[in-house]
Design a protein around this motif. Structure first.
Motif, PDB file in Angstrom:
ATOM      1  N   ASP A 205       0.961  -1.077  -0.267  1.00 31.00           N
ATOM      2  CA  ASP A 205      -0.036  -0.171   0.077  1.00 31.00           C
ATOM      3  C   ASP A 205       0.655   1.172  -0.070  1.00 31.00           C
ATOM      4  OD1 ASP A 205      -2.226  -1.691  -0.073  1.00 31.00           O
ATOM      5  OD2 ASP A 205      -2.537  -1.372   2.101  1.00 31.00           O
ATOM      6  N   LEU A 206       1.739   1.188   0.738  1.00 33.11           N
ATOM      7  CA  LEU A 206       2.690   2.232   0.888  1.00 33.11           C
ATOM      8  C   LEU A 206       3.617   2.652  -0.488  1.00 33.11           C
ATOM      9  CD1 LEU A 206       4.830   2.079   4.234  1.00 33.11           C
ATOM     10  CD2 LEU A 206       3.046   3.720   3.632  1.00 33.11           C
ATOM     11  N   LYS A 207       3.832   1.535  -1.018  1.00 31.43           N
ATOM     12  CA  LYS A 207       4.603   1.609  -2.248  1.00 31.43           C
ATOM     13  C   LYS A 207       3.753   2.302  -3.538  1.00 31.43           C
ATOM     14  CE  LYS A 207       8.639  -1.061  -1.740  1.00 31.43           C
ATOM     15  NZ  LYS A 207       9.514  -0.041  -1.955  1.00 31.43           N
ATOM     16  N   LEU A 208       2.419   1.746  -3.550  1.00 27.35           N
ATOM     17  CA  LEU A 208       1.349   2.106  -4.553  1.00 27.35           C
ATOM     18  C   LEU A 208       1.190   3.574  -4.295  1.00 27.35           C
ATOM     19  CD1 LEU A 208      -0.911  -0.854  -4.475  1.00 27.35           C
ATOM     20  CD2 LEU A 208       0.506  -0.427  -6.111  1.00 27.35           C
ATOM     21  N   GLU A 209       0.951   3.884  -3.218  1.00 31.61           N
ATOM     22  CA  GLU A 209       0.668   5.456  -3.027  1.00 31.61           C
ATOM     23  C   GLU A 209       1.818   6.198  -3.341  1.00 31.61           C
ATOM     24  OE1 GLU A 209      -0.493   8.401   1.093  1.00 31.61           O
ATOM     25  OE2 GLU A 209      -0.066   6.100   1.062  1.00 31.61           O
ATOM     26  N   ALA A 210       3.011   5.871  -2.887  1.00 29.66           N
ATOM     27  CA  ALA A 210       4.144   6.591  -3.362  1.00 29.66           C
ATOM     28  C   ALA A 210       4.335   6.739  -4.758  1.00 29.66           C
ATOM     29  CB  ALA A 210       5.498   5.945  -2.539  1.00 29.66           C
ATOM     30  N   LEU A 211       4.644   5.524  -5.386  1.00 25.82           N
ATOM     31  CA  LEU A 211       4.689   5.529  -6.828  1.00 25.82           C
ATOM     32  C   LEU A 211       3.807   6.370  -7.734  1.00 25.82           C
ATOM     33  CD1 LEU A 211       5.368   1.603  -7.170  1.00 25.82           C
ATOM     34  CD2 LEU A 211       6.902   3.593  -7.676  1.00 25.82           C
ATOM     35  N   GLY A 212       2.352   6.450  -7.317  1.00 23.11           N
ATOM     36  CA  GLY A 212       1.120   7.316  -7.958  1.00 23.11           C
ATOM     37  C   GLY A 212       1.819   8.831  -7.847  1.00 23.11           C
ATOM     38  N   ALA A 213       1.949   9.134  -6.627  1.00 25.81           N
ATOM     39  CA  ALA A 213       2.322  10.639  -6.144  1.00 25.81           C
ATOM     40  C   ALA A 213       3.450  11.166  -6.998  1.00 25.81           C
ATOM     41  CB  ALA A 213       2.325  10.583  -4.714  1.00 25.81           C
ATOM     42  N   ILE A 214       4.431  10.033  -7.181  1.00 24.11           N
ATOM     43  CA  ILE A 214       5.661  10.493  -7.761  1.00 24.11           C
ATOM     44  C   ILE A 214       5.374  10.734  -9.334  1.00 24.11           C
ATOM     45  CG2 ILE A 214       8.025   9.428  -8.866  1.00 24.11           C
ATOM     46  CD1 ILE A 214       8.056   7.878  -6.115  1.00 24.11           C
ATOM     47  N   GLU A 215       4.677   9.811  -9.978  1.00 22.85           N
ATOM     48  CA  GLU A 215       4.204   9.899 -11.140  1.00 22.85           C
ATOM     49  C   GLU A 215       3.898  11.278 -11.728  1.00 22.85           C
ATOM     50  OE1 GLU A 215       2.809   6.779 -14.631  1.00 22.85           O
ATOM     51  OE2 GLU A 215       1.468   7.372 -13.238  1.00 22.85           O
ATOM     52  N   ARG A 216       2.882  11.692 -10.752  1.00 26.47           N
ATOM     53  CA  ARG A 216       2.122  12.708 -11.274  1.00 26.47           C
ATOM     54  C   ARG A 216       3.006  14.072 -11.072  1.00 26.47           C
ATOM     55  NH1 ARG A 216      -1.663   9.919  -8.048  1.00 26.47           N
ATOM     56  NH2 ARG A 216      -0.938  10.842  -6.212  1.00 26.47           N
ATOM     57  N   SER A 217       4.117  13.868 -10.493  1.00 22.74           N
ATOM     58  CA  SER A 217       4.983  15.148 -10.354  1.00 22.74           C
ATOM     59  C   SER A 217       6.149  14.992 -11.575  1.00 22.74           C
ATOM     60  CB  SER A 217       5.842  14.941  -9.169  1.00 22.74           C
ATOM     61  OG  SER A 217       6.927  13.935  -8.982  1.00 22.74           O
ATOM     62  N   LEU A 218       6.315  14.097 -12.417  1.00 26.26           N
ATOM     63  CA  LEU A 218       7.325  13.888 -13.164  1.00 26.26           C
ATOM     64  C   LEU A 218       6.847  14.237 -14.776  1.00 26.26           C
ATOM     65  CD1 LEU A 218       8.893  10.574 -12.065  1.00 26.26           C
ATOM     66  CD2 LEU A 218       9.567  12.697 -12.034  1.00 26.26           C
ATOM     67  N   PRO A 219       7.673  14.720 -15.770  1.00 23.98           N
ATOM     68  CA  PRO A 219       7.288  14.764 -17.206  1.00 23.98           C
ATOM     69  C   PRO A 219       7.181  13.316 -17.729  1.00 23.98           C
ATOM     70  CG  PRO A 219       9.723  15.271 -16.472  1.00 23.98           C
ATOM     71  CD  PRO A 219       9.238  15.102 -15.328  1.00 23.98           C
ATOM     72  N   ASP A 220       6.573  13.464 -18.969  1.00 23.03           N
ATOM     73  CA  ASP A 220       6.121  12.001 -19.384  1.00 23.03           C
ATOM     74  C   ASP A 220       7.556  11.203 -19.789  1.00 23.03           C
ATOM     75  OD1 ASP A 220       3.553  12.613 -19.358  1.00 23.03           O
ATOM     76  OD2 ASP A 220       3.499  13.032 -21.394  1.00 23.03           O
ATOM     77  N   GLY A 221       8.510  11.691 -20.064  1.00 28.79           N
ATOM     78  CA  GLY A 221       9.561  10.852 -20.489  1.00 28.79           C
ATOM     79  C   GLY A 221      10.673  10.123 -19.285  1.00 28.79           C
ATOM     80  N   ALA A 222      10.281  10.710 -18.125  1.00 28.24           N
ATOM     81  CA  ALA A 222      11.160  10.367 -16.781  1.00 28.24           C
ATOM     82  C   ALA A 222      10.799   8.578 -16.617  1.00 28.24           C
ATOM     83  CB  ALA A 222      10.728  11.199 -15.661  1.00 28.24           C
ATOM     84  N   VAL A 223      11.828   8.227 -15.888  1.00 27.14           N
ATOM     85  CA  VAL A 223      11.768   6.956 -15.456  1.00 27.14           C
ATOM     86  C   VAL A 223      11.483   6.863 -13.972  1.00 27.14           C
ATOM     87  CG1 VAL A 223      13.239   4.769 -15.277  1.00 27.14           C
ATOM     88  CG2 VAL A 223      13.334   6.145 -17.370  1.00 27.14           C
ATOM     89  N   ILE A 224      10.780   6.041 -13.485  1.00 25.38           N
ATOM     90  CA  ILE A 224      10.406   5.639 -12.169  1.00 25.38           C
ATOM     91  C   ILE A 224      10.999   4.106 -11.844  1.00 25.38           C
ATOM     92  CG2 ILE A 224       8.780   5.360 -10.179  1.00 25.38           C
ATOM     93  CD1 ILE A 224       7.022   6.974 -11.891  1.00 25.38           C
ATOM     94  N   ALA A 225      11.735   4.086 -10.567  1.00 27.04           N
ATOM     95  CA  ALA A 225      12.206   2.802 -10.398  1.00 27.04           C
ATOM     96  C   ALA A 225      11.691   2.532  -8.689  1.00 27.04           C
ATOM     97  CB  ALA A 225      13.543   2.887 -10.421  1.00 27.04           C
ATOM     98  N   SER A 226      11.604   1.199  -8.817  1.00 26.56           N
ATOM     99  CA  SER A 226      11.146   0.855  -7.354  1.00 26.56           C
ATOM    100  C   SER A 226      12.307   0.122  -6.676  1.00 26.56           C
ATOM    101  CB  SER A 226       9.994  -0.117  -7.418  1.00 26.56           C
ATOM    102  OG  SER A 226       9.732  -0.534  -6.054  1.00 26.56           O
TER     103      SER A 226
END
Length: 270
Positions: A80-101
């Motif tokens: 649950d913590l990771k899902l919440e954090a990842l969603g919030a991170i994505e909303r702050s990034l430009p489209d081409g950025a990479v998210i890693a867990s």
């Protein structure tokens, strides 16, 4: 772990933004990272401590990630913590950025469900202590862009580390093997087969492991190992069921090095 990841990127010449849950955590993170930078300089790293610290931003707002090309999520190992954090991170990034867990056991396919752009999502599993560890596990899920793994492997090499590539599966390669060994070592302690020290020596001297499985568990954190074992038990079956000894030690607050006590006495290092 997050502080160690930030440290590694700073030493590689990156500008780094760290976001924590509150102001007190942010200040503590800054102090830890700056102290680790000073330690690296004292040990001979060729760099300017002040310049490295100036490349670090620490705060509490996800907007700090707005100009980042890569964000590594390193919140505790809870879905649950990771899902919440990842969603919030994505909303702050430009489209081409990479998210890693930095997850060590949760399948990426589960985490990707929280993202609008899962093709730009990958696993980067770092190891403790991050500055000294030479390995990073690159975990690839089915929905990732075809070119993304090689791009990420090039970033890993730029950190001075070695990537291994693993398909998305419970525990990946490192956690699945490492936890299996550690759990069996705990069962041996529980059954009175040998002391923690002698079990570790068996692996260090007999198999050339730099650190035995129980001391490694203390360094990683018994609570972290328990969480991973519970996840693997759900995904892979009873072979990964945590020993009662592990549950009892976590319940008693014996979490390893960070609490001062685990399978070893760490009180002098707190």
């Amino acid at each position: 772990m997050g502080g160690g990841i930030a440290h590694a990127f700073l030493l590689a010449g990156s500008a780094v933004a760290v976001v924590e849950r509150d102001a007190a955590s942010a200040e503590a993170a800054r102090e830890r990272i700056e102290k680790s930078v000073d330690t690296s300089i004292a040990r001979g790293f060729d760099g300017d401590a002040d310049a490295l610290k100036q490349a670090l931003r620490v705060g509490t707002e996800m907007g700090a990630f707005g100009d980042c090309g890569l964000v590594v999520e390193a919140v505790p190992e809870a879905l649950d913590l990771k899902l919440e954090a990842l969603g919030a991170i994505e909303r702050s990034l430009p489209d081409g950025a990479v998210i890693a867990s930095n997850t060590s056991s949760i399948p990426l396919a589960q985490l990707a469900e929280s993202l609008a752009r899962p093709a730009r999502f990958i696993g980067l599993h770092f190891f403790n202590p991050v500055p000294a560890s030479k390995l990073i596990e690159v975990v690839v899920h089915d929905g990732a862009d075809a070119a993304l793994p090689e791009t990420v492997r090039s970033w890993v090499r730029a950190l001075g580390k070695t990537p291994i590539t693993v398909s998305d599966s419970p525990g990946f390669a490192s956690s699945r093997l490492g936890v299996a060994l550690a759990l069996e070592a705990m069962r041996m302690v529980e059954q009175g087969v040998a002391s923690a020290e002698d079990i570790d020596l068996a692996m260090e001297l007999g198999y050339r492991h730099p650190t035995g499985p129980l001391k490694t568990t203390d360094i990683v954190g018994l609570d972290v190992r328990l969480g991973i074992a519970e996840q693997l038990e759900r995904d892979l079956g009873p072979g990964f069921a945590p020993p009662q000894l592990l549950r009892d030690m976590v319940a008693a607050g014996k979490l390893g090095r960070k609490s001062g006590s685990g399978f070893y006495d760490w009180s002098g290092e707190k």
